[in-house]
Design a protein around this motif. Structure first.
Motif, PDB file in Angstrom:
ATOM      1  N   THR A 103       0.848  -1.190   0.000  1.00 25.95           N
ATOM      2  CA  THR A 103       0.000   0.000   0.000  1.00 25.95           C
ATOM      3  C   THR A 103       0.886   1.244   0.000  1.00 25.95           C
ATOM      4  OG1 THR A 103      -0.099   0.101   2.410  1.00 25.95           O
ATOM      5  CG2 THR A 103      -1.866  -1.155   1.292  1.00 25.95           C
ATOM      6  N   GLY A 104       0.311   2.369  -0.342  1.00 27.33           N
ATOM      7  CA  GLY A 104       1.060   3.624  -0.351  1.00 27.33           C
ATOM      8  C   GLY A 104       1.585   4.025   1.007  1.00 27.33           C
ATOM      9  N   ASP A 105       0.886   3.619   2.069  1.00 27.15           N
ATOM     10  CA  ASP A 105       1.315   3.983   3.427  1.00 27.15           C
ATOM     11  C   ASP A 105       1.937   2.801   4.177  1.00 27.15           C
ATOM     12  OD1 ASP A 105      -1.012   2.524   3.758  1.00 27.15           O
ATOM     13  OD2 ASP A 105      -1.937   3.950   5.138  1.00 27.15           O
ATOM     14  N   PHE A 106       2.429   1.801   3.441  1.00 29.77           N
ATOM     15  CA  PHE A 106       3.091   0.635   4.039  1.00 29.77           C
ATOM     16  C   PHE A 106       4.183   1.075   5.007  1.00 29.77           C
ATOM     17  CE2 PHE A 106       6.830  -2.091   4.076  1.00 29.77           C
ATOM     18  CZ  PHE A 106       6.303  -3.322   4.417  1.00 29.77           C
ATOM     19  N   VAL A 107       4.292   0.343   6.135  1.00 26.61           N
ATOM     20  CA  VAL A 107       5.390   0.528   7.080  1.00 26.61           C
ATOM     21  C   VAL A 107       5.905  -0.857   7.467  1.00 26.61           C
ATOM     22  CG1 VAL A 107       6.084   1.347   9.362  1.00 26.61           C
ATOM     23  CG2 VAL A 107       4.462   2.678   8.007  1.00 26.61           C
ATOM     24  N   GLY A 108       7.217  -1.031   7.362  1.00 23.30           N
ATOM     25  CA  GLY A 108       7.861  -2.262   7.788  1.00 23.30           C
ATOM     26  C   GLY A 108       8.660  -2.022   9.045  1.00 23.30           C
ATOM     27  N   VAL A 109       8.558  -2.938  10.004  1.00 23.69           N
ATOM     28  CA  VAL A 109       9.345  -2.881  11.232  1.00 23.69           C
ATOM     29  C   VAL A 109      10.330  -4.034  11.169  1.00 23.69           C
ATOM     30  CG1 VAL A 109       9.305  -2.956  13.756  1.00 23.69           C
ATOM     31  CG2 VAL A 109       7.372  -1.957  12.503  1.00 23.69           C
ATOM     32  N   GLY A 110      11.620  -3.697  11.195  1.00 24.13           N
ATOM     33  CA  GLY A 110      12.662  -4.698  11.074  1.00 24.13           C
ATOM     34  C   GLY A 110      12.962  -5.404  12.379  1.00 24.13           C
ATOM     35  N   PRO A 111      13.803  -6.439  12.322  1.00 29.34           N
ATOM     36  CA  PRO A 111      14.086  -7.255  13.504  1.00 29.34           C
ATOM     37  C   PRO A 111      14.819  -6.528  14.630  1.00 29.34           C
ATOM     38  CG  PRO A 111      15.421  -7.967  11.649  1.00 29.34           C
ATOM     39  CD  PRO A 111      14.453  -6.953  11.123  1.00 29.34           C
ATOM     40  N   GLN A 112      15.431  -5.383  14.337  1.00 26.83           N
ATOM     41  CA  GLN A 112      16.049  -4.583  15.391  1.00 26.83           C
ATOM     42  C   GLN A 112      15.188  -3.384  15.771  1.00 26.83           C
ATOM     43  OE1 GLN A 112      18.308  -5.527  12.659  1.00 26.83           O
ATOM     44  NE2 GLN A 112      18.750  -7.310  13.911  1.00 26.83           N
ATOM     45  N   GLY A 113      13.954  -3.347  15.280  1.00 26.43           N
ATOM     46  CA  GLY A 113      13.025  -2.306  15.679  1.00 26.43           C
ATOM     47  C   GLY A 113      12.993  -1.075  14.793  1.00 26.43           C
ATOM     48  N   TYR A 114      13.788  -1.026  13.741  1.00 26.22           N
ATOM     49  CA  TYR A 114      13.771   0.149  12.860  1.00 26.22           C
ATOM     50  C   TYR A 114      12.485   0.172  12.036  1.00 26.22           C
ATOM     51  CZ  TYR A 114      15.556  -3.490   9.759  1.00 26.22           C
ATOM     52  OH  TYR A 114      15.719  -4.659   9.075  1.00 26.22           O
ATOM     53  N   LEU A 115      12.084   1.353  11.634  1.00 27.81           N
ATOM     54  CA  LEU A 115      10.903   1.552  10.793  1.00 27.81           C
ATOM     55  C   LEU A 115      11.344   1.899   9.382  1.00 27.81           C
ATOM     56  CD1 LEU A 115       8.681   3.793  13.106  1.00 27.81           C
ATOM     57  CD2 LEU A 115       8.481   1.338  12.732  1.00 27.81           C
ATOM     58  N   ARG A 116      10.641   1.339   8.398  1.00 23.81           N
ATOM     59  CA  ARG A 116      10.906   1.692   7.003  1.00 23.81           C
ATOM     60  C   ARG A 116       9.588   1.990   6.318  1.00 23.81           C
ATOM     61  NH1 ARG A 116      15.579  -2.222   6.519  1.00 23.81           N
ATOM     62  NH2 ARG A 116      17.331  -0.787   6.624  1.00 23.81           N
ATOM     63  N   THR A 117       9.545   3.145   5.659  1.00 24.07           N
ATOM     64  CA  THR A 117       8.381   3.485   4.841  1.00 24.07           C
ATOM     65  C   THR A 117       8.388   2.615   3.580  1.00 24.07           C
ATOM     66  OG1 THR A 117       9.578   5.135   3.554  1.00 24.07           O
ATOM     67  CG2 THR A 117       8.506   5.905   5.599  1.00 24.07           C
ATOM     68  N   ARG A 118       7.344   2.698   2.835  1.00 19.97           N
ATOM     69  CA  ARG A 118       7.267   1.977   1.559  1.00 19.97           C
ATOM     70  C   ARG A 118       8.478   2.303   0.695  1.00 19.97           C
ATOM     71  NH1 ARG A 118       5.521   2.842  -3.656  1.00 19.97           N
ATOM     72  NH2 ARG A 118       4.358   1.119  -4.609  1.00 19.97           N
ATOM     73  N   GLU A 119       8.774   3.591   0.558  1.00 17.15           N
ATOM     74  CA  GLU A 119       9.884   4.024  -0.291  1.00 17.15           C
ATOM     75  C   GLU A 119      11.213   3.484   0.229  1.00 17.15           C
ATOM     76  OE1 GLU A 119       7.394   6.050   0.841  1.00 17.15           O
ATOM     77  OE2 GLU A 119       6.379   6.113  -1.094  1.00 17.15           O
TER      78      GLU A 119
END
Length: 132
Positions: A35-51
């Motif tokens: 989705t356009g507002d996708f957010v991924g949370v990595g295994p060390q807790g960092y956040l990544r937007t779609r981009e």
């Protein structure tokens, strides 16, 4: 063995498409799945937007040679679904080893009749890492 309902099958297909795109580093295919507002949370807790998630591949920073997903569990809530699964990978990130065993939670939403990923949360899977 659990059976798959007709309502769950498109979500399992989405996980297969996502897995294949992650393995191939196909940022264009991934972009179509998020989705356009996708957010991924990595295994060390960092956040990544779609981009930011897509840039890992479009820049060549992440290279994956194995990406396996199993133990997928689907929970449906109308046009939203929560999927929990196990995942293993062999990969590098900026040349550093990024191999591992993980658990992840995917949040999928149905937009215009199609399932897409709105969120992902990854955690190390200590149980799999402890298995000989």
């Amino acid at each position: 063995m659990a059976t798959t309902s007709a309502a769950e099958q498109p979500l399992l297909d989405l996980v297969r498409e996502w897995s294949a795109a992650e393995l191939a580093g196909d940022w264009a295919a991934l972009g179509d799945l998020l989705t356009g507002d996708f957010v991924g949370v990595g295994p060390q807790g960092y956040l990544r937007t779609r981009e930011q998630w897509l840039a890992r591949y479009s820049s060549g920073a992440v290279r994956t040679t194995s990406f396996t997903v199993d133990e997928v569990r689907v929970r449906l809530y109308g046009d939203t679904a929560v999927l929990i699964a196990a995942q293993t990978q062999r990969s590098t990130n900026k040349g550093d080893n990024a191999d591992g065993a993980f658990r992840f939670t995917l949040i999928a939403v149905r937009e215009e009749g199609r399932w897409r990923l709105a969120g992902l949360h990854v955690s190390p899977n200590a149980a799999a890492a402890a298995t000989p």
